[in-house]
Design a protein around this motif. Structure first.
Motif, PDB file in Angstrom:
ATOM      1  N   ALA A  42       3.532   8.484  58.492  1.00  0.00           N
ATOM      2  CA  ALA A  42       3.149   7.425  59.736  1.00  0.00           C
ATOM      3  C   ALA A  42       3.782   8.004  61.021  1.00  0.00           C
ATOM      4  O   ALA A  42       4.952   8.830  60.903  1.00  0.00           O
ATOM      5  N   GLY A  43       3.493   7.880  62.252  1.00  0.00           N
ATOM      6  CA  GLY A  43       4.076   8.099  63.289  1.00  0.00           C
ATOM      7  C   GLY A  43       2.923   8.160  64.403  1.00  0.00           C
ATOM      8  O   GLY A  43       1.743   7.994  64.160  1.00  0.00           O
ATOM      9  N   LEU A  44       3.359   8.904  65.422  1.00  0.00           N
ATOM     10  CA  LEU A  44       2.571   9.160  66.556  1.00  0.00           C
ATOM     11  C   LEU A  44       1.305  10.107  66.143  1.00  0.00           C
ATOM     12  O   LEU A  44       0.269   9.710  66.649  1.00  0.00           O
ATOM     13  N   GLY A  45       1.473  11.128  65.444  1.00  0.00           N
ATOM     14  CA  GLY A  45       0.496  11.898  65.076  1.00  0.00           C
ATOM     15  C   GLY A  45      -0.812  11.202  64.095  1.00  0.00           C
ATOM     16  O   GLY A  45      -1.970  11.433  64.667  1.00  0.00           O
ATOM     17  N   ARG A  46      -0.315  10.377  63.107  1.00  0.00           N
ATOM     18  CA  ARG A  46      -1.554   9.702  62.552  1.00  0.00           C
ATOM     19  C   ARG A  46      -2.042   8.580  63.556  1.00  0.00           C
ATOM     20  O   ARG A  46      -3.373   8.521  63.489  1.00  0.00           O
ATOM     21  N   GLU A  47      -1.567   8.052  64.287  1.00  0.00           N
ATOM     22  CA  GLU A  47      -1.935   7.334  65.194  1.00  0.00           C
ATOM     23  C   GLU A  47      -2.940   7.620  66.272  1.00  0.00           C
ATOM     24  O   GLU A  47      -4.018   7.341  66.457  1.00  0.00           O
ATOM     25  N   LEU A  48      -2.467   8.898  66.561  1.00  0.00           N
ATOM     26  CA  LEU A  48      -3.337   9.691  67.649  1.00  0.00           C
ATOM     27  C   LEU A  48      -4.782  10.033  66.777  1.00  0.00           C
ATOM     28  O   LEU A  48      -5.839   9.983  67.437  1.00  0.00           O
ATOM     29  N   LEU A  49      -4.613  10.637  65.621  1.00  0.00           N
ATOM     30  CA  LEU A  49      -5.600  11.258  64.892  1.00  0.00           C
ATOM     31  C   LEU A  49      -6.604   9.815  64.579  1.00  0.00           C
ATOM     32  O   LEU A  49      -7.756  10.195  64.755  1.00  0.00           O
ATOM     33  N   GLU A  50      -5.927   8.850  64.314  1.00  0.00           N
ATOM     34  CA  GLU A  50      -7.063   7.713  64.108  1.00  0.00           C
ATOM     35  C   GLU A  50      -7.622   7.375  65.694  1.00  0.00           C
ATOM     36  O   GLU A  50      -8.700   7.038  65.599  1.00  0.00           O
ATOM     37  N   ALA A  51      -6.815   7.195  66.570  1.00  0.00           N
ATOM     38  CA  ALA A  51      -7.263   6.579  67.714  1.00  0.00           C
ATOM     39  C   ALA A  51      -8.302   7.810  68.516  1.00  0.00           C
ATOM     40  O   ALA A  51      -9.368   7.318  69.023  1.00  0.00           O
TER      41      ALA A  51
END
Ligand SMILES: [Zn+2]
Length: 231
Positions: A42-51
């Motif tokens: 979890a964190g910025l990277g996963r959020e970005l991957l999704e976004a």
């Protein structure tokens, strides 16, 4: 990384066309892909991957992306504010010393000039005052750039090139796989004119872009690894 991104896109309802196996990928169900995404820390990277690659999924929890961006930026903003406050205090102290005993020495004057010069330098290194208010716009522009940016021509977006039998990090894009984007295009993306972008916004935009690209790539690596794709 390209495969991971296509897989992410496959989770979107509008991209069913990816459902036929591509590029030697084993046939994976959407559940496989979603499970692999769950393995990404979890964190910025996963959020970005999704976004970037799964906009419909990420839209459901935008606040997590927001929190991750704020967590990324806050320590740097605080660091800059502390440095600025220190430089202001140093200049104030140098000025007080000058007038203390009535006679101003050359040494005191030199100390004041040094402190004044230092304050100008520190100010120039700080992000614009309105960085926090502009953060949603900046973050959206950076995410848009990562998602829509053309592939690097040196490595066709893979981030690596073959050198003899060795895989090497692409020198053109330094491993990001992203093509070059002009200042003009970035200025448009954040709703500023090009001169204002260069004068004021370029450092903060590039700072965000570098860190967000890194975070997204690391997340993509985790996802690829979870899918058994790691080299
Ligand atoms: Zn490249």
């Amino acid at each position: 990384m390209g495969n991971v991104r296509e897989l992410m896109a496959r989770l979107g309802p509008s991209t069913v066309k990816f459902d036929t196996g591509r590029g030697g990928m084993p046939d994976l169900t959407n559940q496989d892909i979603a499970a692999a995404l769950g393995m990404v820390p979890a964190g910025l990277g996963r959020e970005l991957l999704e976004a970037c690659w799964w906009p419909d999924g990420a839209a459901l929890r935008r606040h997590r992306l927001r929190d991750a961006v704020i967590a990324l930026v806050t320590p740097e903003l605080r660091r800059q504010q502390r440095k600025l406050a220190d430089a202001r205090t140093d200049l104030g102290l140098a000025e007080v010393c000058m007038g203390w005993a009535g006679v101003v020495t050359a040494e005191q004057r030199a100390e004041r000039d040094r402190a004044a010069h230092r304050l100008v330098q520190v100010k120039a290194q700080c992000w614009p005052i309105s960085t926090l208010e502009s953060l949603p716009t900046l973050a959206a522009a950076v995410i848009g750039e990562i998602a829509k940016c053309p592939h690097c021509q040196g490595c066709e977006g893979r981030g690596e090139t073959m050198s003899g039998e060795l895989l090497k990090i692409c020198k053109v894009c330094r491993g990001s796989g992203l093509g070059a984007v002009s200042d003009r295009r970035r200025a448009v993306a954040i709703g500023r004119d090009e001169a204002a972008y260069r004068r004021t916004w370029k450092p903060v935009f590039e700072w965000l872009l570098t860190r967000m690209v890194e975070a997204e790539q690391e997340a993509a690596w985790h996802m690829r690894s979870a899918l058994g794709q790691a080299a």
